[in-house]
Design a protein around this motif. Structure first.
Motif: not given
Length: 269
Positions: A92, A94, A79, A131
């Motif tokens: 964020y 991935i 992350i 997450t």
């Protein structure tokens, strides 16, 4: 809508990828909500074309480190996070070296779809959920943009249906005119089946075309937004069949119309 939580999940977001109707709309939807005091989180894949130094991406060690199972293989989840300049919004990313460390987004130099795009989509969907679970951040709305994000509604409604964090979440999927030719790997449904007890929802993606992947998102969403002025007749007919709430294409006043639509969905809980 102030202090409500909206999770924006998109396969493309400006300024990290080139400006398209999809990448711009995903960004503006999040920006507009954020400007009204809504708590926002944006998730997207960390494609290899994204310049980490220029955009100041950095790995979040406390969120990284787990493995996700895709097609019976353990794939490490990384992350990364960045802030959009001037907006104070966190994005964020991935990431996984096997799936995303390549200098292209969806297709190779011959414009052919990557053969593992199906697994990339599965990994992205599971990575987002895992997450968000680590963040312990329960969203009121989950807004999905782009075909690579379109397995997320299926996974939340089936694989993660017992997850209390998403019990009250309403899923919204935006539909766009952009598409791809042909299909993803024909074994997509078999790979997804590895995660599911029930096969009821897998018939839709048996042939993993662009339209069928979007149909899967529609049948697992609480509402649909027309992100493009033109959406295929086949998808429009499917929406009517499923009787989900719809917001028509907004050429102007996107901010208020989207926020009002979110508010109506939350109030309908």
């Amino acid at each position: 809508m102030k202090d409500k939580r909206i999770l924006f999940v998109s396969s493309e977001v400006v300024p990290y990828l080139p400006e398209t109707e999809l990448s711009s709309t995903a960004f503006n939807a999040a920006k507009n909500a954020h400007s009204k005091g809504v708590q926002t989180r944006i998730f997207m894949p960390r494609f290899g074309v994204i310049n980490e130094r220029r955009h100041q991406l950095h790995e979040v060690i406390r969120l990284s480190g787990m493995n996700l199972v895709v097609n019976d293989m353990d794939m490490p989840l990384i992350i990364k996070v960045a802030s959009i300049p001037k907006e104070r919004m966190q994005v964020y990313f991935i990431d996984n070296e096997e799936y995303f460390k390549r200098k292209a987004v969806f297709t190779d130099e011959d414009d052919n779809l990557f053969p593992d795009n199906d697994e990339r989509a599965i990994f992205f969907a599971k990575g987002v959920v895992e997450t968000v679970k680590k963040l312990n951040w329960a969203p009121d709305i989950i807004h999905v943009h782009g075909w690579m994000a379109s397995l997320l509604p299926l996974y939340i409604k089936e694989f993660y249906k017992e997850e209390p964090l998403f019990t009250e979440s309403k899923i919204v999927t935006s539909l766009y005119e952009s598409s791809f030719e042909g299909t993803l790997n024909e074994k997509l449904s078999e790979k997804v089946k590895f995660d599911f007890e029930s096969e009821d929802k897998l018939a839709t993606i048996k042939t993993p075309s662009y339209t069928n992947i979007l149909k899967s998102a529609i049948e697992n969403s609480d509402a649909i937004i027309h992100g493009s002025e033109e959406v295929s007749d086949e998808l429009n007919s499917f929406i009517k069949e499923k009787e989900v709430a719809v917001l028509d294409y907004q050429s102007e006043n996107l901010k208020e119309s989207y926020l009002n639509f979110y508010a109506e969905l939350i109030e309908a809980n």
